[in-house]
Write a protein that holds these residues in place. Structure first.
Motif, PDB file in Angstrom:
ATOM      1  N   PRO A   1     -20.908  21.541 -12.217  1.00 44.62           N
ATOM      2  CA  PRO A   1     -20.673  21.138 -10.823  1.00 44.62           C
ATOM      3  C   PRO A   1     -21.351  19.817 -10.468  1.00 44.62           C
TER       4      PRO A   1
ATOM      5  N   ASN B   1     -14.875  17.878   4.363  1.00 49.52           N
ATOM      6  CA  ASN B   1     -14.989  17.115   3.113  1.00 49.52           C
ATOM      7  C   ASN B   1     -13.756  17.234   2.214  1.00 49.52           C
ATOM      8  N   LYS B   2     -12.745  17.940   2.723  1.00 49.45           N
ATOM      9  CA  LYS B   2     -11.575  18.186   1.880  1.00 49.45           C
ATOM     10  C   LYS B   2     -10.789  16.889   1.656  1.00 49.45           C
ATOM     11  N   VAL B   3     -10.528  16.555   0.387  1.00 51.26           N
ATOM     12  CA  VAL B   3      -9.765  15.334   0.088  1.00 51.26           C
ATOM     13  C   VAL B   3      -8.433  15.628  -0.596  1.00 51.26           C
ATOM     14  N   TYR B   4      -8.276  16.834  -1.108  1.00 49.29           N
ATOM     15  CA  TYR B   4      -6.988  17.166  -1.729  1.00 49.29           C
ATOM     16  C   TYR B   4      -6.729  18.658  -1.609  1.00 49.29           C
ATOM     17  N   SER B   5      -5.579  19.003  -1.049  1.00 55.51           N
ATOM     18  CA  SER B   5      -5.182  20.414  -1.024  1.00 55.51           C
ATOM     19  C   SER B   5      -3.663  20.497  -1.051  1.00 55.51           C
TER      20      SER B   5
ATOM     21  N   ARG C   1     -20.265  12.705  -4.531  1.00 56.45           N
ATOM     22  CA  ARG C   1     -20.399  14.048  -5.077  1.00 56.45           C
ATOM     23  C   ARG C   1     -19.148  14.831  -4.709  1.00 56.45           C
ATOM     24  N   GLY C   2     -18.638  15.574  -5.662  1.00 60.41           N
ATOM     25  CA  GLY C   2     -17.433  16.347  -5.380  1.00 60.41           C
ATOM     26  C   GLY C   2     -17.564  17.778  -5.807  1.00 60.41           C
ATOM     27  N   ALA C   3     -16.557  18.547  -5.431  1.00 54.78           N
ATOM     28  CA  ALA C   3     -16.488  19.941  -5.854  1.00 54.78           C
ATOM     29  C   ALA C   3     -15.027  20.363  -5.823  1.00 54.78           C
ATOM     30  N   ILE C   4     -14.683  21.290  -6.687  1.00 52.06           N
ATOM     31  CA  ILE C   4     -13.315  21.817  -6.664  1.00 52.06           C
ATOM     32  C   ILE C   4     -13.338  23.326  -6.467  1.00 52.06           C
ATOM     33  N   VAL C   5     -12.273  23.808  -5.832  1.00 47.56           N
ATOM     34  CA  VAL C   5     -12.084  25.245  -5.708  1.00 47.56           C
ATOM     35  C   VAL C   5     -10.755  25.572  -6.384  1.00 47.56           C
TER      36      VAL C   5
ATOM     37  N   GLY D   1     -15.232  14.336  -7.277  1.00 50.37           N
ATOM     38  CA  GLY D   1     -14.159  14.563  -6.298  1.00 50.37           C
ATOM     39  C   GLY D   1     -13.023  13.577  -6.428  1.00 50.37           C
ATOM     40  N   CYS D   2     -12.740  13.141  -7.664  1.00 57.68           N
ATOM     41  CA  CYS D   2     -11.720  12.098  -7.852  1.00 57.68           C
ATOM     42  C   CYS D   2     -10.296  12.618  -7.678  1.00 57.68           C
ATOM     43  N   SER D   3     -10.107  13.927  -7.746  1.00 60.77           N
ATOM     44  CA  SER D   3      -8.799  14.578  -7.527  1.00 60.77           C
ATOM     45  C   SER D   3      -7.819  14.446  -8.692  1.00 60.77           C
TER      46      SER D   3
ATOM     47  N   THR E   1      -8.182  22.733  -5.048  1.00 58.24           N
ATOM     48  CA  THR E   1      -8.508  22.026  -3.808  1.00 58.24           C
ATOM     49  C   THR E   1      -9.770  21.206  -4.080  1.00 58.24           C
ATOM     50  N   VAL E   2      -9.801  19.963  -3.590  1.00 57.75           N
ATOM     51  CA  VAL E   2     -10.905  19.055  -3.911  1.00 57.75           C
ATOM     52  C   VAL E   2     -11.671  18.647  -2.648  1.00 57.75           C
ATOM     53  N   TYR E   3     -13.001  18.615  -2.767  1.00 58.83           N
ATOM     54  CA  TYR E   3     -13.889  18.203  -1.670  1.00 58.83           C
ATOM     55  C   TYR E   3     -14.763  17.054  -2.167  1.00 58.83           C
ATOM     56  N   ARG E   4     -15.128  16.178  -1.255  1.00 61.32           N
ATOM     57  CA  ARG E   4     -15.941  15.024  -1.672  1.00 61.32           C
ATOM     58  C   ARG E   4     -16.861  14.594  -0.531  1.00 61.32           C
ATOM     59  N   VAL E   5     -18.097  14.223  -0.891  1.00 61.61           N
ATOM     60  CA  VAL E   5     -19.030  13.655   0.096  1.00 61.61           C
ATOM     61  C   VAL E   5     -19.710  12.418  -0.498  1.00 61.61           C
TER      62      VAL E   5
ATOM     63  N   VAL F   1     -23.181  10.530  -0.933  1.00 63.56           N
ATOM     64  CA  VAL F   1     -24.612  10.861  -0.830  1.00 63.56           C
ATOM     65  C   VAL F   1     -25.459   9.637  -1.144  1.00 63.56           C
TER      66      VAL F   1
ATOM     67  N   ILE G   1     -20.902  20.962  -0.118  1.00 58.79           N
ATOM     68  CA  ILE G   1     -19.786  20.022  -0.313  1.00 58.79           C
ATOM     69  C   ILE G   1     -18.464  20.673   0.122  1.00 58.79           C
ATOM     70  N   ILE G   2     -18.327  21.966  -0.232  1.00 56.88           N
ATOM     71  CA  ILE G   2     -17.071  22.662   0.061  1.00 56.88           C
ATOM     72  C   ILE G   2     -17.020  23.040   1.543  1.00 56.88           C
TER      73      ILE G   2
ATOM     74  N   ARG H   1       0.527   9.728 -10.178  1.00 56.43           N
ATOM     75  CA  ARG H   1       0.461   8.929  -8.941  1.00 56.43           C
ATOM     76  C   ARG H   1       1.567   7.872  -8.930  1.00 56.43           C
TER      77      ARG H   1
ATOM     78  N   VAL I   1     -23.368  22.838  -4.050  1.00 51.69           N
ATOM     79  CA  VAL I   1     -21.904  22.859  -4.031  1.00 51.69           C
ATOM     80  C   VAL I   1     -21.369  23.416  -2.715  1.00 51.69           C
TER      81      VAL I   1
END
Lengths: 253, 359, 73
Positions: free
Chosen positions: C48, A11-15, C4-8, C53-55, C67-71, C73, A6-7, A194, A3
């Motif tokens: 996880p 790689n940030k897609v939404y904030s 692959r995604g992750a959120i904070v 990471g679809c948001s 906050t969303v992150y995506r890669v 792989v 990734i963070i 959306r 994880v």
């Protein structure tokens, strides 16, 4: 892949958009207001119009909208936001002026102001939050309260004899010549949110093209007023509000 | 040489607004002041100075349009007559609370209720003691001629922007409807948006990256914050009383009796003074030009030399309360007023005056 | 190729409304047993490895605390 790999900033897609302030919203958990605030902020950010946008906030839960969107705001008396917006848009014809109003504000005490502003085709955007209840004052009946719905002032359920039927204000607004775009949306799901964002964007774009009044109703949940959990409130909204307030465009020209 | 034009008091208001850089007029028709908006619509100032003129759906809307326009730092005004002003009281309270400048004209008619379209002065309390909810006051200017109708639009804006407060022109049906020669003062330009943003940094001109957001509101739920806001308003009203009291006196130097009257009644009472003087009675006239702030100090200055003082009004005894407060029981405070839209003659006032002093 | 995604989650801002949970197509999110300083059980990434990471969660979050992150792989 771990994880922490990734963070990473790349790689940030939404904030959170910077048009939203860092203040913690005073709204109840799960309240639709927060989601709609965010969508407006994102549209302002993406269109690059923060310095040209003036918001008019109402009386009701969203009276403090100015604490959350980092733009210039005028806080109006109950129901009068369209009058403020009228003068602001006419005196600043190159700005983006929008009102943000609830159902009590827009569909009850402010019916004269919203009808005439829309009929004149004021070059403004109206965001109308319809949760069928007065939230801030403690859950009283609104003009849009559904038949049979229990509120603090309709404790045995709304009945036609006593209260009349729900006011379909958006249908009325769509009949007015001055409106160019009238739509009804919601924000309970990502897909719905959306769509609502696209509607808000279109409304602001209409403003720059000086097309007249754009009116975006967002059928919303007031889980505290409805005495349901946030998730249950959204389900109740889909089940009960949508048949009375069907989603979609009522007018687009 | 300055240009003079024969016009109604109401028309003078309209022409003055255009010539004094007013940015917007928002109004609703009501007798006896409809000529103001009618004149503006005929003049089409949007084609010359760029001034916006709009007929609103109600007085409630027009006053809230002023709230919006004033929030933008623009010079905005409206006009109405008594019943319309009652509807505007909500908005005036908000404008005062949000510290917004504007000019509001009330061409007073007889009340209460729908009343009559004849002249009256029964809105004194509403104008001078607040009218709407909460602890607020407004600058109240009382013109007694078409020239003052013209001049007080500009003065009203100056004072409104000096104090960031609504300024009310409290006229009456007589002053609004009568035709008189009016001198047109030099034109003043409207301010550009850039000038406004610079001169009024509080205005909602659009949040630029170099400054914090501007929020116009009268809301403060925190008790301490709200008390501070109220203290600030009260300090402003105190400053008005120190710096901006306006009045005129006529034959007051040696007076033993004084009549206090404003607006059209002051014009009438001037003749009453002349009649009294012709009979050797030392009667003078004090004409408050600002009803708030009231010329309390001038009345206090005159009181030691006076035997009586009299309030003459087209109302049932409203201004008399401010005179009593100033006199503070030192001399008799008499009263004469007519109601229902009846405007008394100078002779009638004189008879009433003599009756009171011979009691 | 997979996403692959992750959120904070800003756990102090989160009010535990659960709207993100029901909008997550991969059951990634759950409410924590712990509470934040306001007493809310905040959302966290319980699974996880399933996040794409679809948001969706961030889009519906009324408090914009995700906050969303995506890669790829």
């Amino acid at each position: 892949m771990d994880v922490k790999d990734i963070i990473k900033p790349e790689n940030k897609v939404y904030s959170k958009t910077s048009v939203l302030t860092d203040n913690v919203m005073h709204y109840c958990p799960g309240c639709s207001h927060g989601t709609v605030h965010k969508l407006i902020a994102e549209v302002i950010d993406e269109m690059g119009i923060q310095d040209k946008t003036i918001g008019i906030s109402p009386v009701g839960c969203s009276v403090f909208a100015y604490n959350y969107l980092d733009i210039d705001w005028q806080q109006a008396a109950h129901g009068r936001a369209p009058a403020l917006a009228t003068a602001t848009a006419r005196l600043f014809p190159d700005k983006y002026v929008f009102t943000y109003q609830g159902d009590g504000d827009l569909a009850s005490i402010g019916t004269a102001e919203i009808m005439h502003a829309c009929n004149r085709g004021e070059n403004i955007v109206v965001i109308f939050i319809n949760n069928a209840i007065y939230g801030m004052t403690g859950g009283q009946m609104a003009p849009t309260t559904l038949m049979g719905m229990k509120t603090a002032t309709s404790p045995y359920g709304r009945c036609e004899e006593l209260h009349g039927k729900p006011l379909k204000i958006t249908e009325l607004i769509s009949q007015l010549e001055g409106t160019c775009y009238v739509t009804r949306q919601s924000v309970q799901s990502a897909a719905a949110a959306r769509k609502t964002k696209r509607a808000i964007r279109k409304a602001f774009e209409n403003c720059s093209q000086k097309k007249g009044t754009s009116f975006v109703e967002v059928v919303s949940a007031c889980n505290s007023g409805w005495k349901l959990s946030p998730v249950k409130a959204n389900e109740w909204m889909v089940e009960n509000m949508f048949p009375n307030y069907p989603l979609g465009d009522l007018k687009d020209r | 040489m300055a240009e003079h034009i024969l016009m109604k008091g109401n028309e003078a208001i309209a022409i003055s607004a255009i010539r004094n850089g007013c940015d917007g007029y928002f109004g609703y028709p009501i007798t006896p002041q409809s000529e103001i908006m009618e004149t503006l619509m005929v003049e089409k100032p949007w084609e010359t100075t760029g001034m916006v003129v709009l007929q609103a759906e109600s007085e409630t809307s027009s006053i809230n349009m002023l709230y919006g326009g004033a929030s933008c730092g623009k010079k905005v005004m409206t006009s109405s007559s008594s019943p319309g002003l009652s509807l505007m009281c909500e908005g005036l309270s908000y404008l005062a609370g949000a510290e917004l400048p504007c000019v509001v004209v009330n061409v007073v008619r007889g009340g209460p209720g729908l009343g009559t379209i004849q002249p009256g002065q029964g809105d004194y309390f509403q104008a001078c003691k607040g009218g709407g909810h909460g602890d607020y006051k407004m600058i109240v200017l009382a013109p007694s001629s078409a020239q003052e109708m013209y001049d007080f639009v500009d003065l009203g804006f100056d004072l409104a922007f000096k104090y960031l407060s609504p300024a009310l022109i409290l006229a009456d049906g007589v002053v609004g409807q009568m035709m008189e020669k009016v001198e047109l003062r030099p034109m003043k330009d409207r301010m550009s948006n850039e000038e406004i943003a610079q001169k009024y940094p509080w205005a909602t001109t659009g949040k630029t990256p170099d400054r914090k957001q501007n929020v116009i509101t009268s809301l403060a739920l925190d008790a301490a914050v709200h008390e501070r806001l109220n203290d600030k308003l009260q300090a402003k009203y105190k400053q008005m009383e120190e710096e901006d009291v306006r009045f005129e006196t006529y034959m007051c130097e040696d007076a033993e009796h004084v009549i206090v009257a404003y607006g059209c009644m002051a014009r009438i009472c001037e003749s009453t003074i002349d009649q009294a003087r012709a009979e050797g009675i030392k009667l003078g006239l004090l004409r408050p030009i600002t009803l708030f702030p009231f010329p309390t100090k001038e009345i206090q200055r005159l009181t030691p030399q006076l035997k009586t003082i009299m309030s003459v009004e087209l109302s049932a005894g409203q201004m008399i309360e401010d005179i009593r407060l100033a006199v503070n029981g030192q001399i008799p405070v008499n009263f004469f007023g007519r109601l229902g839209g009846i405007v008394p003659s100078p002779e009638e006032v004189y008879e009433a005056f003599k009756k009171e002093i011979n009691k | 190729m997979a996403l692959r995604g992750a959120i904070v989650v800003d756990t102090e801002k989160c009010k535990g409304c659960s709207v993100c949970l029901v909008n997550c197509p991969t059951n990634t999110i759950a409410l924590a047993k712990e509470v934040n300083s306001k007493g809310y059980n905040y959302a966290y990434m319980a699974n996880p490895e399933s996040c794409t990471g679809c948001s969706n969660c961030a889009t519906v979050c009324p408090d914009t605390c995700i906050t969303v992150y995506r890669v790829k792989v």
